[in-house]
Scaffold this motif. Sequence first.
Motif, mmCIF file in Angstrom:
data_model
loop_
_atom_site.group_PDB
_atom_site.id
_atom_site.type_symbol
_atom_site.label_atom_id
_atom_site.label_comp_id
_atom_site.label_asym_id
_atom_site.label_seq_id
_atom_site.Cartn_x
_atom_site.Cartn_y
_atom_site.Cartn_z
ATOM 1 N N TYR A 118 0.835 -1.203 0.000
ATOM 2 C CA TYR A 118 0.000 0.000 0.000
ATOM 3 C C TYR A 118 0.869 1.253 0.000
ATOM 4 O O TYR A 118 0.657 2.166 -0.797
ATOM 5 N N MET A 130 3.167 1.282 -3.467
ATOM 6 C CA MET A 130 2.574 1.263 -4.804
ATOM 7 C C MET A 130 1.269 2.046 -4.898
ATOM 8 O O MET A 130 1.117 2.905 -5.763
ATOM 9 N N ILE A 131 0.331 1.770 -4.074
ATOM 10 C CA ILE A 131 -1.009 2.333 -4.211
ATOM 11 C C ILE A 131 -1.035 3.804 -3.831
ATOM 12 O O ILE A 131 -1.580 4.629 -4.564
ATOM 13 N N ARG A 132 -0.460 4.152 -2.705
ATOM 14 C CA ARG A 132 -0.519 5.541 -2.231
ATOM 15 C C ARG A 132 0.187 6.514 -3.179
ATOM 16 O O ARG A 132 -0.368 7.568 -3.502
ATOM 17 N N PRO A 133 1.404 6.235 -3.685
ATOM 18 C CA PRO A 133 2.033 7.163 -4.636
ATOM 19 C C PRO A 133 1.239 7.303 -5.944
ATOM 20 O O PRO A 133 1.179 8.385 -6.516
ATOM 21 N N GLN A 134 0.616 6.212 -6.397
ATOM 22 C CA GLN A 134 -0.185 6.279 -7.619
ATOM 23 C C GLN A 134 -1.398 7.192 -7.409
ATOM 24 O O GLN A 134 -1.749 7.971 -8.288
ATOM 25 N N GLN A 135 -2.042 7.108 -6.251
ATOM 26 C CA GLN A 135 -3.174 7.984 -5.956
ATOM 27 C C GLN A 135 -2.729 9.443 -5.905
ATOM 28 O O GLN A 135 -3.442 10.330 -6.382
ATOM 29 N N LYS A 136 -1.550 9.689 -5.371
ATOM 30 C CA LYS A 136 -1.030 11.053 -5.284
ATOM 31 C C LYS A 136 -0.765 11.608 -6.684
ATOM 32 O O LYS A 136 -1.117 12.751 -6.982
ATOM 33 N N ARG A 137 -0.156 10.806 -7.571
ATOM 34 C CA ARG A 137 0.094 11.256 -8.945
ATOM 35 C C ARG A 137 -1.210 11.532 -9.681
ATOM 36 O O ARG A 137 -1.306 12.502 -10.437
ATOM 37 N N ARG A 138 -2.216 10.681 -9.496
ATOM 38 C CA ARG A 138 -3.505 10.870 -10.145
ATOM 39 C C ARG A 138 -4.165 12.166 -9.667
ATOM 40 O O ARG A 138 -4.706 12.933 -10.450
ATOM 41 N N ARG A 139 -4.088 12.430 -8.377
ATOM 42 C CA ARG A 139 -4.672 13.654 -7.799
ATOM 43 C C ARG A 139 -3.962 14.899 -8.355
ATOM 44 O O ARG A 139 -4.602 15.889 -8.714
#
Length: 128
Positions: free
Chosen positions: A27, A30-39
């Motif tokens: 999490y 992988m998941i948290r940095p991807q959410q940050k980039r999307r935001r």
Amino acid sequence: MFIAAQAQGGGSFMPLLLIVLLFGVMYFMMIRPQQKRRREAQQMQSALGPGDDIVTIGGLHATVVSVDDDVITVEISPGVNVRFARPAIARVVSSASDVVPEPADDEPETVEETPIESPVVETRKSKD
């Protein structure tokens, strides 16, 4: 026998702990940095305005002409306008609000003109 059963029962907690730890690491890595980039991409795309220089996901450099709900019209060459979906904008190169003010007319710019000499000297031998 009773002691051996306790030893095996206590060991079954460790694999469960490792699985939970693995999901926690996944999490945060992988998941948290991807959410940050999307935001961040959504914020950049929602802040687009006319005059911004942009690059599309295909590498096309253009200037934003108009912005609608989910369609952005860009000028790729003088007089050539193309419409793109908002998510197709990869990044903003320069924003229209980042314009540098012109120097005041009171202070004329002086530029010393020096002859430009080429550092490359070429000599050719003729084939006789």
